[in-house]
Design a protein around this motif. Structure first.
Motif, mmCIF file in Angstrom:
data_model
loop_
_atom_site.group_PDB
_atom_site.id
_atom_site.type_symbol
_atom_site.label_atom_id
_atom_site.label_comp_id
_atom_site.label_asym_id
_atom_site.label_seq_id
_atom_site.Cartn_x
_atom_site.Cartn_y
_atom_site.Cartn_z
ATOM 1 N N ILE A 98 0.850 -1.206 0.000
ATOM 2 C CA ILE A 98 0.000 0.000 0.000
ATOM 3 C C ILE A 98 0.880 1.249 0.000
ATOM 4 C CG2 ILE A 98 -1.647 1.324 1.387
ATOM 5 C CD1 ILE A 98 -2.784 -1.417 2.357
ATOM 6 N N CYS A 138 2.176 2.366 -3.335
ATOM 7 C CA CYS A 138 1.242 2.470 -4.471
ATOM 8 C C CYS A 138 1.254 3.875 -5.093
ATOM 9 C CB CYS A 138 -0.168 2.110 -3.999
ATOM 10 S SG CYS A 138 -1.363 2.165 -5.347
ATOM 11 N N ARG A 139 1.234 3.904 -6.433
ATOM 12 C CA ARG A 139 1.194 5.190 -7.159
ATOM 13 C C ARG A 139 0.132 5.128 -8.255
ATOM 14 N NH1 ARG A 139 5.496 8.203 -5.832
ATOM 15 N NH2 ARG A 139 5.246 9.563 -7.650
ATOM 16 N N ARG A 140 -0.901 4.362 -8.014
ATOM 17 C CA ARG A 140 -1.859 4.096 -9.084
ATOM 18 C C ARG A 140 -2.681 5.324 -9.500
ATOM 19 N NH1 ARG A 140 -6.394 -0.709 -9.286
ATOM 20 N NH2 ARG A 140 -6.992 -0.295 -11.431
ATOM 21 N N CYS A 141 -3.058 6.140 -8.563
ATOM 22 C CA CYS A 141 -3.933 7.276 -8.894
ATOM 23 C C CYS A 141 -3.074 8.531 -9.084
ATOM 24 C CB CYS A 141 -4.951 7.525 -7.779
ATOM 25 S SG CYS A 141 -5.870 6.049 -7.320
ATOM 26 N N LEU A 161 -3.979 11.729 -7.086
ATOM 27 C CA LEU A 161 -3.747 11.656 -5.642
ATOM 28 C C LEU A 161 -2.261 11.616 -5.302
ATOM 29 C CD1 LEU A 161 -6.604 9.319 -4.338
ATOM 30 C CD2 LEU A 161 -6.587 11.778 -4.775
ATOM 31 N N ARG A 192 -0.797 14.377 -2.780
ATOM 32 C CA ARG A 192 -0.203 14.015 -1.478
ATOM 33 C C ARG A 192 1.257 14.490 -1.418
ATOM 34 N NH1 ARG A 192 0.368 7.600 -3.251
ATOM 35 N NH2 ARG A 192 2.598 7.681 -3.621
ATOM 36 N N PRO A 225 0.680 6.719 0.746
ATOM 37 C CA PRO A 225 -0.571 6.088 1.171
ATOM 38 C C PRO A 225 -0.439 5.499 2.579
ATOM 39 C CG PRO A 225 0.143 5.259 -0.986
ATOM 40 C CD PRO A 225 1.293 6.026 -0.418
ATOM 41 N N VAL A 255 -9.977 5.020 1.114
ATOM 42 C CA VAL A 255 -9.002 5.504 0.125
ATOM 43 C C VAL A 255 -7.737 5.844 0.906
ATOM 44 C CG1 VAL A 255 -8.494 7.337 -1.531
ATOM 45 C CG2 VAL A 255 -10.791 6.332 -1.429
ATOM 46 N N ARG A 256 -6.607 5.366 0.434
ATOM 47 C CA ARG A 256 -5.384 5.439 1.251
ATOM 48 C C ARG A 256 -4.527 6.678 1.034
ATOM 49 N NH1 ARG A 256 -5.332 0.616 4.082
ATOM 50 N NH2 ARG A 256 -7.266 -0.438 3.535
ATOM 51 N N CYS A 257 -4.872 7.494 0.091
ATOM 52 C CA CYS A 257 -4.124 8.737 -0.134
ATOM 53 C C CYS A 257 -5.017 9.928 0.170
ATOM 54 C CB CYS A 257 -3.675 8.841 -1.596
ATOM 55 S SG CYS A 257 -2.429 7.638 -2.023
ATOM 56 N N ASN A 310 -10.184 2.154 -7.418
ATOM 57 C CA ASN A 310 -8.782 1.703 -7.497
ATOM 58 C C ASN A 310 -8.299 1.191 -6.146
ATOM 59 O OD1 ASN A 310 -8.652 2.554 -10.124
ATOM 60 N ND2 ASN A 310 -7.462 4.430 -9.717
ATOM 61 N N CYS A 311 -8.756 1.861 -5.089
ATOM 62 C CA CYS A 311 -8.177 1.616 -3.769
ATOM 63 C C CYS A 311 -8.911 0.565 -2.937
ATOM 64 C CB CYS A 311 -8.126 2.936 -2.999
ATOM 65 S SG CYS A 311 -6.728 3.008 -1.872
HETATM 66 S S1 SF4 Z 1 -5.575 6.024 -3.468
HETATM 67 FE FE1 SF4 Z 1 -5.094 3.882 -3.221
HETATM 68 S S2 SF4 Z 1 -4.942 3.061 -5.259
HETATM 69 FE FE2 SF4 Z 1 -4.811 5.299 -5.427
HETATM 70 S S3 SF4 Z 1 -2.614 5.742 -5.334
HETATM 71 FE FE3 SF4 Z 1 -3.386 5.890 -3.286
HETATM 72 S S4 SF4 Z 1 -3.033 3.839 -2.435
HETATM 73 FE FE4 SF4 Z 1 -2.893 3.660 -4.633
#
Ligand code: SF4
Length: 317
Positions: free
Chosen positions: A99, A102-105, A108, A112, A132, A204-206, A220-221
């Protein structure tokens, strides 16, 4: 050392049981040798002697196999429990690492990191986390507390969800009053806070701009929450802080393959739709206006604890 009274020993020598006993073990061999020498010189008549229990005579130290098994079982079960628990903790740690990286979004990630670079004046001397946030708490938790997302200058600064902001102040004070936390405040990652029977996480982690993740970012999260909660085998209740968390919880239960609740339950403070309980979010907007008070939040956690006593474990989500 073996001590046996002579009359008893000779009486034993006249019985089949005695010869069996005397062949049983090394100490018994010593006993047989002694008996042989004594019997060759013993010429006096003996009254029948009722032999005492054999283990008293020969000092048998072994317990019956069943007793040994009874004693061994709890120890081996304990070992298995410890092994399972450390495996689970190791899986939670692995997931936390995933987690945090993660750089998917894209949106965000940019936000961040921008917040972490620019910082609020009050925290200008601090190094922001800027990544995240995994959930945290007791791996044996029966109660999960699901929030929306980290605050830009709260969790995104301190590196622990709901830590270092006003919402967290309100939440952890309530957890402490409910004996689910060892202290009423949550200021930094190394502040000694420990949760008992509770796990805190965000959907949501970010940290999102304006505290509003997009539906795509939420989707996504959410798999992270599904995986994290699946590693809590005792989980029975999910307290959802706010309408966003309520909706996210319904979605993550569906993602985990649970049949949807019909009709779809609407969020409200104190509303129950097993395994969910709704609770107004402890945002300043709610707590400063009195929409959410301490007694209201205490009542939710009291109810969550009550349900945790009787509700079945949610199981692998
Ligand atoms: S919100 Fe979740 S899925 Fe999106 S970048 Fe942050 S950790 Fe990754």
């Amino acid at each position: 050392m073996i001590v046996v009274q002579l009359p008893i020993l000779l009486s034993l020598l006249r019985t089949a049981e005695a010869s069996t006993v005397l062949q049983m073990s090394a100490p018994s061999a010593e006993l047989a040798s002694l008996a042989s020498r004594l019997s060759s010189v013993a010429t006096f008549a003996l009254a029948p002697v009722k032999p005492p229990a054999l283990e008293l005579l020969v000092g048998v130290s072994e317990q019956p196999p069943t007793a040994t098994a009874r004693q061994a079982a709890p120890a081996s079960m304990k070992t298995r429990e410890n092994t399972t628990q450390s495996l689970r903790e190791s899986e939670l740690a692995t997931l936390a690492g995933e987690i945090e990286g993660c750089r998917r979004c894209e949106r965000l990630v940019a936000w961040r990191e921008q917040v972490a670079r620019e910082r609020r004046a009050a925290y200008a001397g601090e190094t922001y986390w800027g990544r995240p946030l995994p959930g945290f708490g007791d791996p044996a938790a029966r109660i999960a507390v699901l929030g929306l997302a980290p605050a830009a200058h709260g969790g995104n600064r301190t590196g622990r969800v709901f830590t270092g902001d006003r919402s967290g102040d309100f939440l952890f004070a309530a957890l402490w009053r409910a004996a689910l936390a060892n202290q009423p405040s949550s200021l930094a990652r190394n502040d000694g806070l420990a949760l008992r029977d509770a796990w805190v996480l965000a959907a949501v982690r970010c940290a999102p701009p304006a505290n509003k993740p997009t539906p795509q970012e939420r989707d996504n999260c959410l798999p992270f929450a599904v995986r994290e909660l699946a590693l809590l085998p005792e989980l029975r209740v999910i307290v959802c802080l706010g309408a966003f968390a309520w909706d996210a919880a319904l979605r993550l239960l569906a993602l985990a393959g649970r049949p949807p609740l019909r009709p779809r339950p609407r969020f409200g403070h104190g509303v129950e739709a097993a395994p969910l309980i709704g609770c107004f979010h402890p945002s300043q907007q709610n707590t400063f206006t009195g929409r959410l008070t301490e007694p209201m939040m205490d009542a939710v956690f009291a109810r969550a604890q009550e349900l945790a006593e009787h509700a079945p474990a949610i199981g692998a989500l």
